[in-house]
Design an enzyme around this catalytic site. Structure first.
Site, PDB file in Angstrom:
ATOM      1  N   CYS A 117       0.845  -1.189   0.000  1.00 16.57           N
ATOM      2  CA  CYS A 117       0.000   0.000   0.000  1.00 16.57           C
ATOM      3  C   CYS A 117       0.882   1.241   0.000  1.00 16.57           C
ATOM      4  O   CYS A 117       1.902   1.288   0.698  1.00 16.57           O
ATOM      5  CB  CYS A 117      -0.901  -0.008   1.240  1.00 16.57           C
ATOM      6  SG  CYS A 117      -2.021   1.406   1.359  1.00 16.57           S
ATOM      7  N   GLU A 161      -8.555  -1.216  -3.000  1.00 21.19           N
ATOM      8  CA  GLU A 161      -8.888   0.205  -3.080  1.00 21.19           C
ATOM      9  C   GLU A 161     -10.262   0.501  -2.482  1.00 21.19           C
ATOM     10  O   GLU A 161     -10.452   1.545  -1.839  1.00 21.19           O
ATOM     11  CB  GLU A 161      -8.801   0.692  -4.529  1.00 21.19           C
ATOM     12  CG  GLU A 161      -7.451   0.494  -5.198  1.00 21.19           C
ATOM     13  CD  GLU A 161      -6.280   1.051  -4.412  1.00 21.19           C
ATOM     14  OE1 GLU A 161      -6.475   1.949  -3.571  1.00 21.19           O
ATOM     15  OE2 GLU A 161      -5.143   0.576  -4.645  1.00 21.19           O
TER      16      GLU A 161
END
Length: 204
Positions: A117, A161
């Site tokens: 991430c 996401e």
């Protein structure tokens, strides 16, 4: 009306549509890091709000990160302190914006991977994801669009996401003993690859 379009080819409804609609410049913004309150916010739907500057800035941030780091396939609005429900993805065929995405189907089959991430780039987390899914969203032209039963690589990215839109991070989903440093991973990647079913391949 729901439009079904190819999802791994550049679409005429890419970010250029947003740029032409009123924003010629929306520079990349800093990506907030683990601990920032925006990452724990349940985001508000976009609805009819065009959010043009914000969406162009999100894509520019994604592309800037890709250029600087050699990886990065997706980013969510709260990662640039915009707590609205839209994400940007680039699977190597141009950036797309998905506004107000909604998963309408998930496969029963799952798999594991080490996920990373932009908001915690020093870590990787072993997580479990659905093998495939179907997602509906509003595209750059304001139309509802569907990607049906997408392949594994896109499935896990969309799940990652969309988790951001609900304040969920990969650290929350990590399997037991599944949080590792990127430094340690880079020292012995084959050992860690052998612990999961799938490994993310860069799209650059």
């Amino acid at each position: 009306m729901l439009t079904v379009r190819p999802f791994l080819r550049r679409s005429p409804l890419n970010i250029g549509v947003l740029r032409r609609s009123g924003s010629s410049s929306a520079p990349a913004r800093p990506v907030v890091l683990l601990g920032h309150p925006a990452l724990r916010t349940v985001c508000t739907p976009c609805g009819t709000d065009p959010l043009v500057d914000e969406k162009v800035a999100l894509v520019d941030t994604l592309e800037s990160f890709r250029a600087a780091n050699g990886f990065g396939r997706g980013i969510a609005a709260p990662q640039i302190q915009v707590t609205r429900r839209f994400i940007a993805i680039n699977m190597g065929a141009g950036a797309r914006i998905l506004s107000d995405p909604n998963i309408t189907w998930r496969s029963d089959a799952t798999f594991t991977l080490f996920d990373d991430c932009m908001s915690l780039p020093w870590l990787l987390c072993a997580v479990r994801r659905h093998e495939s899914l179907t997602v509906e969203f509003t595209n750059e032209a304001g139309e509802r669009e569907e990607w049906a039963k997408v392949p594994r690589a896109l499935s896990e990215l969309v799940q990652h996401e969309m988790d951001h839109l609900d304040g969920v991070l990969i650290t929350d989903l990590a399997l037991p003993r599944g949080i590792i440093s990127r430094v340690e991973f880079n020292r012995d990647p084959e050992r860690f690859r052998g612990q999961v079913d799938y490994f993310i391949e860069p799209t650059i």
